[in-house]
Enzyme design. Structure first.
Site, PDB file in Angstrom:
ATOM      1  CG  HIS A   1      -5.802   1.737   5.492  1.00 43.79           C
ATOM      2  ND1 HIS A   1      -5.321   2.657   6.396  1.00 43.79           N
ATOM      3  CD2 HIS A   1      -4.772   0.889   5.223  1.00 43.79           C
ATOM      4  CE1 HIS A   1      -4.045   2.377   6.651  1.00 43.79           C
ATOM      5  NE2 HIS A   1      -3.696   1.316   5.948  1.00 43.79           N
TER       6      HIS A   1
ATOM      7  CD  GLU B   1      -3.230  -2.437   7.381  1.00 50.19           C
ATOM      8  OE1 GLU B   1      -2.126  -2.498   6.861  1.00 50.19           O
ATOM      9  OE2 GLU B   1      -4.049  -1.536   7.153  1.00 50.19           O
TER      10      GLU B   1
ATOM     11  CB  SER C   1       5.575  -1.201  11.704  1.00 56.13           C
ATOM     12  OG  SER C   1       5.104   0.110  11.938  1.00 56.13           O
TER      13      SER C   1
ATOM     14  N   GLY D   1       2.841   2.611  10.735  1.00 57.99           N
ATOM     15  CA  GLY D   1       3.721   3.764  10.537  1.00 57.99           C
ATOM     16  C   GLY D   1       4.389   4.270  11.791  1.00 57.99           C
TER      17      GLY D   1
ATOM     18  CE  LYS E   1      -0.003   3.237   4.908  1.00 52.98           C
ATOM     19  NZ  LYS E   1       0.106   3.420   6.356  1.00 52.98           N
TER      20      LYS E   1
ATOM     21  CG  ASN F   1      -1.740   1.227   1.379  1.00 51.03           C
ATOM     22  OD1 ASN F   1      -1.853   2.023   0.450  1.00 51.03           O
ATOM     23  ND2 ASN F   1      -2.334   1.418   2.553  1.00 51.03           N
TER      24      ASN F   1
END
Length: 240
Positions: free
Chosen positions: A96, A166, A212, A172, A12, A10
């Site tokens: 998401h 997730e 991550s 992140g 982003k 992804n």
């Protein structure tokens, strides 16, 4: 056959034409097992979907990062499932946590989105996951079960759904769920599907981990029995 390993990237809201060209070149040159062993899907921003799709090696697929909840029309700024199908984009990421948190997408709204995208012939990477507060309160399993239930109430066929767990606190941030923490949630999700949908769906549905994921930790995470792959975020922009 067991569940085929799945690796999604992804990107982003990142990238320029030059950066995209470099990432695609890296992917095209990469040593990757054949598609009967691992399914590879990359998800660039909308504006780069056609160029990535046209340049990427044929066994790699592309995904949009979102789509609208129903047929297109007077919805400025949105992209419909029909448009993605028309472009030949086979996958879409829905639910998401960044969209849930920043744009207020509810469990029910995500469930409606998943159902509509599937009805138009798209395959869906459906994201679930808890915040740090929810994990510390001990409600992780309840939260991801509620998110999954909102999808299960709207769909019958799970063959084109990949569930991405997730944990929001690990996206992140550099914090990663330990392999045991990931396995625990994946196993509980699989149990939920077994009880509330069917044993067949539970056994066949791929549950992938995101949060991550890096080159350094992916092997240990991927070795867990209920971790069927990854949805890689920021690290998917790096060559390794």
């Amino acid at each position: 056959m067991g569940r085929k390993f799945f690796v999604g990237g992804n990107w982003k809201c990142n990238g320029t034409i030059d950066q995209v060209d470099k990432i695609v070149k890296t992917l095209n040159e990469g040593q990757v097992p054949p598609p009967d062993v691992v399914e590879v899907v990359v998800s660039p921003p909308y504006v780069f979907l056609p160029v990535v799709k046209s340049q990427l090696r044929p066994e790699f697929q592309v995904a949009a990062q979102n789509c609208w909840v129903k047929k297109g029309g007077a919805f400025t700024g949105e992209v419909s499932a029909e448009m993605l199908v028309n472009l030949g984009v086979p996958w879409v990421i829905l639910g998401h946590s960044e969209r849930r948190a920043l744009l207020g997408e509810s469990n029910e709204f995500v469930g409606d989105k998943v159902a509509y995208a599937l009805s138009q012939g798209l395959k869906v990477i459906a994201c679930v996951g808890e915040t740090l507060e929810q994990r510390e309160a001990g409600s992780t399993v309840d939260v991801v079960a509620a998110q999954t239930k909102a999808i299960a109430e709207k769909i019958k066929d799970w063959s084109n759904v990949v569930v991405a767990y997730e944990p929001v606190w690990a996206i992140g941030t550099g914090k990663v769920a330990t392999p045991d923490q990931a396995q625990e949630v994946h196993a509980s999700l699989r149990d939920w599907l077994k009880v509330n949908v069917s044993p067949e769906v539970s056994e066949s549905t791929r549950i992938i981990y995101g949060g991550s994921v890096t080159a350094a930790n992916c092997k240990e995470l991927g070795a867990k029995p209920d971790v069927d792959g990854f949805l890689v975020g920021g690290a998917s922009l790096k060559a390794q």
